[in-house]
Enzyme design. Structure first.
Site, PDB file in Angstrom:
ATOM      1  CG  HIS A 125      58.225  -5.940  44.946  1.00 50.72           C
ATOM      2  ND1 HIS A 125      56.982  -5.870  45.546  1.00 50.72           N
ATOM      3  CD2 HIS A 125      58.209  -7.129  44.306  1.00 50.72           C
ATOM      4  CE1 HIS A 125      56.521  -6.989  45.544  1.00 50.72           C
ATOM      5  NE2 HIS A 125      56.910  -7.715  44.744  1.00 50.72           N
ATOM      6  N   GLY A 154      55.895 -10.282  49.481  1.00 48.06           N
ATOM      7  CA  GLY A 154      55.484 -11.376  50.235  1.00 48.06           C
ATOM      8  C   GLY A 154      56.743 -12.288  50.885  1.00 48.06           C
TER       9      GLY A 154
END
Length: 214
Positions: free
Chosen positions: A119, A128
């Protein structure tokens, strides 16, 4: 009274006796000053130059000018409160703590964090959902601490509202998270909290958290 006019040439050609016998007298209109203000340059005061030089010499190196975060709880003390372990313990240090009210903690985001390879490989960004998880863990420190009647039991998300991600968090950032209790229902073990996460002075994530203690 008569005024004697005397020029440079007359001074050069006059005899000593003439000079001694006639007093020198010049009228105001015969005096001239060839220098004007344009002949003078602005001179910087010496004390100003010395102060600038001293300030330059006394400049603190950047590595010494940024104060370190205080340590209210280190990671070992955090592990005594939270049940999380590697790779899911996302709080490194507590820097401010008001038992049962609020806490401020940090997560040092490094390229060695295990979520970065996926990621994203070309642009490492902290997910997030993990920012939200880290903030919830700070909330757990507020509520699970035995000092305020915490049971050291697990806690779970009961709801997340108004969550906003303002800016990406990347490797090298220090995520500073503040969690504040806004409502507690002890009978049901439900806590409502407000959270904000910062990198520097910028808010990167914020939201309302509803957690159930079990």
């Amino acid at each position: 009274m008569a005024t004697t006019s005397l020029t440079t040439n007359s001074l050069l050609t006059s005899s000593p006796s003439t000079l001694s016998s006639k007093p020198l007298s010049l009228s105001p209109h015969q005096l001239s000053f060839p220098l004007s203000t344009s002949h003078f340059k602005k001179i910087k005061p010496l004390h100003s130059s010395l102060e600038s030089s001293a300030a330059a010499n006394d400049k603190t190196p950047i590595e010494l000018s940024i104060p370190a975060y205080p340590t209210v709880m280190d990671v070992n003390q955090i592990r005594e409160i939270l049940p999380h372990r590697f790779p899911f313990l996302l709080v490194d240090r507590v820097i401010e703590y008001n038992p049962g009210v609020s806490a401020v903690a940090i997560k040092n985001v490094t390229i060695n964090d295990n979520f970065f390879p996926g990621h994203f490989p070309e642009r490492p960004i902290m997910p997030g959902v993990l920012m939200v998880e880290a903030m919830a863990q700070v909330g757990g420190i507020v509520m699970l601490n035995p000092e305020v009647g915490g049971s050291r039991e697990n806690f779970f998300f009961a709801g997340i509202d108004k969550v906003r991600f303002r800016k990406p968090v990347v490797a090298g950032d220090t995520l500073v998270m503040r969690m504040t209790l806004t409502k507690l229902q002890k009978r049901f073990g439900i806590a409502k909290m407000e959270g904000k996460a910062y990198v520097g002075a910028d808010v990167v994530c914020e939201g309302e958290f509803l957690m159930a203690m079990g």
